[in-house]
Design a protein around this motif. Structure first.
Motif, mmCIF file in Angstrom:
data_model
loop_
_atom_site.group_PDB
_atom_site.id
_atom_site.type_symbol
_atom_site.label_atom_id
_atom_site.label_comp_id
_atom_site.label_asym_id
_atom_site.label_seq_id
_atom_site.Cartn_x
_atom_site.Cartn_y
_atom_site.Cartn_z
ATOM 1 N N LYS A 63 0.709 -1.153 0.066
ATOM 2 C CA LYS A 63 0.397 0.121 -0.098
ATOM 3 C C LYS A 63 1.343 1.118 -0.189
ATOM 4 N N VAL A 64 0.351 2.189 -0.659
ATOM 5 C CA VAL A 64 0.833 3.754 -0.735
ATOM 6 C C VAL A 64 -0.237 4.209 -0.671
ATOM 7 N N CYS A 65 0.454 5.461 0.012
ATOM 8 C CA CYS A 65 -0.411 6.672 0.355
ATOM 9 C C CYS A 65 0.339 8.184 -0.091
ATOM 10 N N PRO A 66 0.176 8.383 -1.578
ATOM 11 C CA PRO A 66 0.778 9.203 -2.751
ATOM 12 C C PRO A 66 0.255 10.873 -1.698
ATOM 13 N N PRO A 67 1.593 11.772 -1.174
ATOM 14 C CA PRO A 67 0.821 13.050 -0.744
ATOM 15 C C PRO A 67 0.553 14.000 -1.264
ATOM 16 N N GLY A 68 -0.712 14.858 -0.447
ATOM 17 C CA GLY A 68 -0.972 15.210 -1.293
ATOM 18 C C GLY A 68 -2.522 14.739 -2.501
ATOM 19 N N CYS A 69 -2.627 13.524 -1.790
ATOM 20 C CA CYS A 69 -3.744 12.594 -2.654
ATOM 21 C C CYS A 69 -4.612 12.341 -1.392
ATOM 22 N N GLU A 70 -4.814 12.710 0.168
ATOM 23 C CA GLU A 70 -5.621 12.596 0.292
ATOM 24 C C GLU A 70 -7.534 12.918 0.447
ATOM 25 N N ARG A 71 -7.990 13.221 -0.313
ATOM 26 C CA ARG A 71 -8.876 12.973 -1.772
ATOM 27 C C ARG A 71 -9.230 12.150 -2.286
ATOM 28 N N GLY A 72 -8.288 11.454 -2.234
ATOM 29 C CA GLY A 72 -8.756 10.499 -3.554
ATOM 30 C C GLY A 72 -7.976 10.058 -4.983
ATOM 31 N N VAL A 73 -7.381 8.704 -5.330
ATOM 32 C CA VAL A 73 -6.107 8.728 -5.931
ATOM 33 C C VAL A 73 -7.447 8.461 -7.016
ATOM 34 N N TYR A 74 -8.216 8.620 -8.708
ATOM 35 C CA TYR A 74 -8.369 9.010 -9.744
ATOM 36 C C TYR A 74 -8.170 7.989 -10.524
ATOM 37 N N SER A 75 -6.644 7.703 -10.791
ATOM 38 C CA SER A 75 -6.617 6.617 -11.988
ATOM 39 C C SER A 75 -4.852 6.203 -11.637
ATOM 40 N N ILE A 76 -5.002 4.752 -12.322
ATOM 41 C CA ILE A 76 -4.095 4.623 -12.228
ATOM 42 C C ILE A 76 -3.935 3.219 -13.951
ATOM 43 N N VAL A 77 -3.088 3.820 -14.223
ATOM 44 C CA VAL A 77 -2.645 3.186 -15.997
ATOM 45 C C VAL A 77 -0.916 2.709 -15.802
ATOM 46 N N PRO A 78 -0.772 1.406 -16.042
ATOM 47 C CA PRO A 78 0.355 0.295 -16.086
ATOM 48 C C PRO A 78 1.376 0.982 -17.559
ATOM 49 N N LEU A 79 2.183 1.745 -17.364
ATOM 50 C CA LEU A 79 2.790 1.555 -18.662
ATOM 51 C C LEU A 79 4.120 0.840 -18.342
ATOM 52 N N GLY A 80 4.407 -0.295 -19.224
ATOM 53 C CA GLY A 80 5.443 -0.898 -19.551
ATOM 54 C C GLY A 80 6.088 -1.071 -18.235
ATOM 55 N N ARG A 81 7.340 -1.070 -17.897
ATOM 56 C CA ARG A 81 7.383 -1.330 -15.962
ATOM 57 C C ARG A 81 7.073 0.087 -14.879
ATOM 58 N N ASP A 82 6.425 0.608 -15.655
ATOM 59 C CA ASP A 82 5.910 2.461 -14.688
ATOM 60 C C ASP A 82 3.884 2.055 -14.174
ATOM 61 N N VAL A 83 3.754 2.876 -13.731
ATOM 62 C CA VAL A 83 2.538 3.146 -13.360
ATOM 63 C C VAL A 83 2.303 4.358 -12.862
ATOM 64 N N TRP A 84 1.187 5.301 -14.216
ATOM 65 C CA TRP A 84 1.288 7.165 -13.989
ATOM 66 C C TRP A 84 -0.358 7.083 -12.894
ATOM 67 N N SER A 85 0.052 7.306 -12.305
ATOM 68 C CA SER A 85 -1.611 7.789 -11.631
ATOM 69 C C SER A 85 -1.544 9.910 -11.147
ATOM 70 N N CYS A 86 -3.508 10.010 -10.985
ATOM 71 C CA CYS A 86 -3.111 10.936 -10.445
ATOM 72 C C CYS A 86 -5.032 11.320 -9.834
ATOM 73 N N GLY A 87 -4.803 11.857 -8.513
ATOM 74 C CA GLY A 87 -5.744 12.285 -8.248
ATOM 75 C C GLY A 87 -5.888 13.561 -7.632
ATOM 76 N N HIS A 88 -6.510 13.958 -6.354
ATOM 77 C CA HIS A 88 -6.808 15.331 -6.634
ATOM 78 C C HIS A 88 -5.405 15.773 -5.726
ATOM 79 N N HIS A 89 -4.709 15.873 -6.728
ATOM 80 C CA HIS A 89 -3.496 17.200 -7.274
ATOM 81 C C HIS A 89 -3.440 17.650 -8.057
ATOM 82 N N PRO A 90 -2.020 18.688 -8.138
ATOM 83 C CA PRO A 90 -2.261 19.190 -9.224
ATOM 84 C C PRO A 90 -1.394 18.143 -10.255
#
Length: 146
Positions: A63-90
């Protein structure tokens, strides 16, 4: 599938039957599920990203809690060896699949990024980010390292 009650349901797609319900997978809604290697990652309204080992029973192994995303992580997209994410953060955060740690970050939308969508290309992936708040669509190019 993810649910507003915080649970994750494992389905038999052939039969259309629910095989397992993982109660309290997140505190609040499960906003996104994505297959990453042989695991499933979930993103929640509680601001966390979890990695699940599907089996009997299904269990959270990281489990990981990205700093600044306390109001939600909206998307996770696997790309090769990486995973891109976005949330209630710029910013868009890029995680390694192996360590589940943030190793890159892109300034994206203000005040937050609503969603990510991977568009298949031959050698690279194009990711679109959108924000309902700033009414913008931005396009990101990512070289797949996998």
């Amino acid at each position: 599938s993810g649910s507003d009650d915080g649970s994750i349901r494992i389905w038999d797609c052939g039969e259309g039957s629910c095989l397992e319900v993982v109660e309290e997978a997140h505190k609040g809604s499960v906003l996104k599920l994505s297959v990453v290697r042989s695991y499933v990652w979930s993103a929640g309204a509680d601001g966390s990203i979890k990695e699940w080992q599907i089996g009997t029973p299904t269990k959270c192994i990281r489990k990981v809690c990205p700093p600044g995303c306390e109001r939600g992580v909206y998307s996770i997209v696997p790309l090769g060896r990486d995973v891109w994410s976005c949330g209630h953060h710029p910013n868009i955060r890029v995680f390694s699949q192996s360590g589940m740690d943030i190793f890159d970050e892109y300034e994206a939308h203000n005040p937050y990024v609503s969603n990510l969508l991977a568009i298949d290309r031959v050698e690279t992936r194009i990711v679109w980010s959108t924000s309902l708040a700033d009414r913008k669509l931005k396009v990101w190019r990512h070289t797949v390292r996998g």
